[in-house]
Design an enzyme around this catalytic site. Sequence first.
Site, short mmCIF file in Angstrom:
data_model
loop_
_atom_site.label_atom_id
_atom_site.label_comp_id
_atom_site.label_asym_id
_atom_site.label_seq_id
_atom_site.Cartn_x
_atom_site.Cartn_y
_atom_site.Cartn_z
N SER A 31 0.83 -1.21 0.00
CA SER A 31 0.00 0.00 0.00
C SER A 31 0.86 1.25 0.00
O SER A 31 1.95 1.27 0.58
CB SER A 31 -0.86 -0.02 1.27
OG SER A 31 -1.46 1.23 1.47
N TYR A 35 -2.26 -1.22 10.86
CA TYR A 35 -2.50 -1.79 9.52
C TYR A 35 -1.36 -1.40 8.58
O TYR A 35 -0.77 -2.24 7.88
CB TYR A 35 -3.84 -1.29 8.97
CG TYR A 35 -3.94 -1.38 7.47
CD1 TYR A 35 -4.21 -2.59 6.84
CD2 TYR A 35 -3.69 -0.25 6.67
CE1 TYR A 35 -4.24 -2.68 5.46
CE2 TYR A 35 -3.73 -0.34 5.30
CZ TYR A 35 -4.00 -1.54 4.69
OH TYR A 35 -4.02 -1.63 3.33
N LYS A 70 1.84 -3.67 6.52
CA LYS A 70 2.26 -3.63 5.11
C LYS A 70 3.76 -3.32 5.05
O LYS A 70 4.52 -3.93 4.29
CB LYS A 70 1.47 -2.58 4.33
CG LYS A 70 -0.02 -2.86 4.22
CD LYS A 70 -0.28 -4.09 3.37
CE LYS A 70 -1.76 -4.40 3.22
NZ LYS A 70 -2.00 -5.72 2.61
N1 UFG Z 1 -12.66 10.81 3.75
C1 UFG Z 1 -13.73 11.63 4.06
N2 UFG Z 1 -14.86 11.07 4.55
C2 UFG Z 1 -15.00 9.73 4.74
C3 UFG Z 1 -13.90 8.88 4.42
C4 UFG Z 1 -12.75 9.46 3.93
O1 UFG Z 1 -13.65 12.85 3.90
O2 UFG Z 1 -16.06 9.28 5.19
C5 UFG Z 1 -11.45 11.41 3.15
C6 UFG Z 1 -10.18 11.14 3.91
O3 UFG Z 1 -9.98 12.13 4.89
C7 UFG Z 1 -9.16 11.17 2.78
C8 UFG Z 1 -9.91 10.60 1.58
O4 UFG Z 1 -11.28 10.80 1.88
O5 UFG Z 1 -8.78 12.49 2.50
C9 UFG Z 1 -9.66 9.13 1.33
O6 UFG Z 1 -9.91 8.39 2.48
P1 UFG Z 1 -10.06 6.80 2.46
O7 UFG Z 1 -10.38 6.36 3.84
O8 UFG Z 1 -10.98 6.39 1.38
O9 UFG Z 1 -8.61 6.31 2.02
P2 UFG Z 1 -7.19 6.58 2.69
O10 UFG Z 1 -6.39 7.36 1.72
O11 UFG Z 1 -7.31 7.10 4.06
O12 UFG Z 1 -6.66 5.09 2.85
C10 UFG Z 1 -6.54 4.27 1.71
C11 UFG Z 1 -6.80 2.82 2.10
C12 UFG Z 1 -5.72 2.30 2.99
C13 UFG Z 1 -4.40 2.55 2.41
C14 UFG Z 1 -4.23 3.98 1.99
C15 UFG Z 1 -2.97 4.14 1.20
O13 UFG Z 1 -8.03 2.72 2.78
O14 UFG Z 1 -5.90 0.91 3.11
O15 UFG Z 1 -5.30 4.40 1.16
O16 UFG Z 1 -2.66 5.46 0.99
F1 UFG Z 1 -3.44 2.24 3.29
#
Ligand code: UFG
Length: 351
Positions: free
Chosen positions: A137, A162, A166
């Site tokens: 990831s 998590y 990785k």
């Molecule tokens: N976000 C919101 N509201 C939500 C969920 C997320 O505003 O309900 C925002 C987060 O703050 C972030 C973006 O949307 O800016 C993406 O969030 P995600 O949770 O969809 O994804 P992440 O980038 O946090 O995490 C993802 C995967 C992980 C991985 C990571 C790698 O879920 O498994 O990318 O960069 F590790």
Amino acid sequence: MSLEKTPSETCVLVTGGAGFIGSHTVVELLEGGYQVVIVDDLSNASEKVLDRIAQIVGDEAAERMSFIRADVADRDALEAVFESFPIDRVIHFAGFKAVGESVAKPIEYYGNNIGNTIALIDTMRAYGCKDIIFSSSATVYGDPDALPLTEQSPKKFCTNPYGWTKWMIEQILMDTATADPEWNVVLLRYFNPIGAHESGLIGEDPKGIPNNLLPYVAQVAVGKRDCVHVFGNDYDTPDGTGVRDYIHVVDLAAGHVSALAWMNGRTGCEIFNLGTGTGTSVLEIIKAFSEACGRELPYVIEARRPGDVTANWADCTKARELMGWEATRGIAEMCRDSWNWQSHNPDGYGE
Ligand code: UFG
């Protein structure tokens, strides 16, 4: 030892093959002519996925797919798989993946994700199978100093267990390849996989309240949740919301088939970013999904979520130049396919 083989001669063990990325990868593998053995304990997946995969690829290709319900950490079960099938290469997806849950349950996360990997590679070694693709990831890059992220960008501190699993599994596999030059290791660093198969038959089916943005937005679109919670609009980005490199899960799945072809007959350890090279903000995603589902999706701005980075996106030059792989689908297609899946399967696989 890595032997050069054609797809039809190659038997691929896919751990976690009933999950979101795993199931889409199995489709691409079957369509690419590979023999596929899925090992999945169904702890976060549904057996219905198997019928859906068969529907997509057709009966003839589906005959090349086998399913064993087992926990990858169960060495006896794993040995039975290697006894029963002539496994040539392994794609290792199986693992716990909920960031927030990993903070609350570090022992379970380290125990499961690292434990199952050790059981897997130890069993592989015993059976002389040393070719593995690992589902890593972009989280290993932590809070980036510079964008885009290349494979040379430093690995940094992760913000949750998590992510550390990785990080550590990558290290374990690199050390394994250093110690024994017969190993053939490919570490694929995914950016943010979203979307679903064009057929609408398989997609992401998170249990409970989705942690990730896209499944949450999709559930708002289908009426299961009231509004999207945007975690922070005071980031140093064009519209203040977090920016990520979203990649269509089918492009990501195809990246595994490209990696299999590329690693054919090689040894060593190689890392590839799998993203699109383009960053998209949370508000841009909400807008694109609103267009896909045909109505304005409501949202509220909330505080930042602890552990989130401001922005990340990938430089995918290496995957293009070495493996000939490139993502081809844009945000509109990702939202269209996600909506197609969600609207036809409002309760996912319904379990
Ligand atoms: N976000 C919101 N509201 C939500 C969920 C997320 O505003 O309900 C925002 C987060 O703050 C972030 C973006 O949307 O800016 C993406 O969030 P995600 O949770 O969809 O994804 P992440 O980038 O946090 O995490 C993802 C995967 C992980 C991985 C990571 C790698 O879920 O498994 O990318 O960069 F590790």
